[in-house]
Scaffold this active site. Structure first.
Site: not given
Length: 294
Positions: A98, A146
């Site tokens: 991420s 995220s």
């Protein structure tokens, strides 16, 4: 009447060389007697890197106290100095996970597939393991949570060709995003890979606005990256968690603005279980504190 004899040129040349050699030997002998044997002068290394690698012994203590296996690299912008723990890991390539959301957001804002950081995408109704992902959300919230599916949608909307072009223009990691059918997975399980030090290079370009994006896109993403903002400092960053490998790998990358300076960082650790995820930020904090920051 006698004619003069011509002088043999080879004999004349040989005599001159001999005389020159004798004079040189006398001069060298005199110099050696006065100053001793001549010494070689060091040659400057013109190709030496501008950034100094500095020792940071306190970094290791933080890893030991928290029982963490991993690495951290911090770059001091004003003093052009690296501080590192586990240098070999800092030049090892990993999936970005991420942390790639920084670049994904920049690309998506620039291409217009998402209008701004509060534009909402509708949840697809598929229940995922993290409750915060199971709802409609916008670019900013998805960055903070995220939310994987949100940024997968953005990647598909951008398309393989545009994503590849921007990754190459930025020079991000190994610049490999795979085939079109990998468009929503290439940062999670490859083939895109990046080293901690390459993360630092990317962040440096982001901070100084040296990326192929508009100032608007850069400013929006930098604002989304703020983790903490106090009167004394601003900490920006993005976490990452790679569960496609065993043990899992955790990232946090970003930069600290403090004392009229900028400190770029990339922390990369193994995550044997979910309880270790919080150690990404804690390791980073303790490392900055070892440098007298935060």
């Amino acid at each position: 009447m006698r004619l003069p004899k011509f002088i043999n040129p080879s004999r004349l040349m040989g005599g001159a060389i001999a005389l020159l050699l004798i004079c040189s030997l006398i001069s060298l002998s005199t110099h050696s007697a006065r100053s001793g044997s001549p010494k070689l002068q060091p040659v400057s290394n013109q190709s030496a890197p501008a950034a100094e690698i500095a020792q940071a012994p306190n970094f290791e203590q933080a890893f030991q106290e928290l029982g963490v296996d991993g690495a951290i690299v911090i770059y001091d912008k004003n003093n052009q100095r690296f501080y590192e723990h586990n240098p070999s890991r800092n030049t090892t390539a990993f999936f970005p996970g991420s942390t790639f959301k920084i670049l994904n957001a920049l690309i998506s804002l620039e291409t217009g597939v998402i209008r701004d950081n509060v534009s909402v995408l509708t949840w697809d109704g598929i229940t995922r393991e993290i409750p915060a992902w199971n709802r409609d959300t916008n670019l900013r919230q998805a960055f903070q949570d995220s939310t994987v599916w949100f940024y997968q949608v953005l990647a598909r909307k951008n398309g393989h060709e545009r994503m590849q072009k921007f990754v190459e223009q930025v020079g991000y990691g190994n610049q490999q995003i795979g085939t079109p059918d990998q468009i929503d997975r290439f940062w999670l399980d490859g083939p895109l890979q990046i080293t901690p030090k390459q993360e630092i290079e990317f962040l440096q370009r982001l901070e100084r606005n040296d990326l192929p994006f508009s100032q608007r896109s850069l400013d929006l993403v930098k604002d989304m990256m703020i983790i903490e903002k106090t009167p004394n400092y601003i900490l920006r960053g993005k976490t990452g968690w790679i569960n496609s490998v065993n043990p899992n790998i955790g990232w946090i990358v970003g930069y600290l603005e403090q004392q009229n300076n900028v400190y770029f960082f990339a922390t990369n650790i193994t995550i044997p279980n979910s309880q270790d995820a919080a150690k990404r930020l804690e390791i980073t904090r303790r490392s900055f504190q070892a440098l007298g920051l935060l």
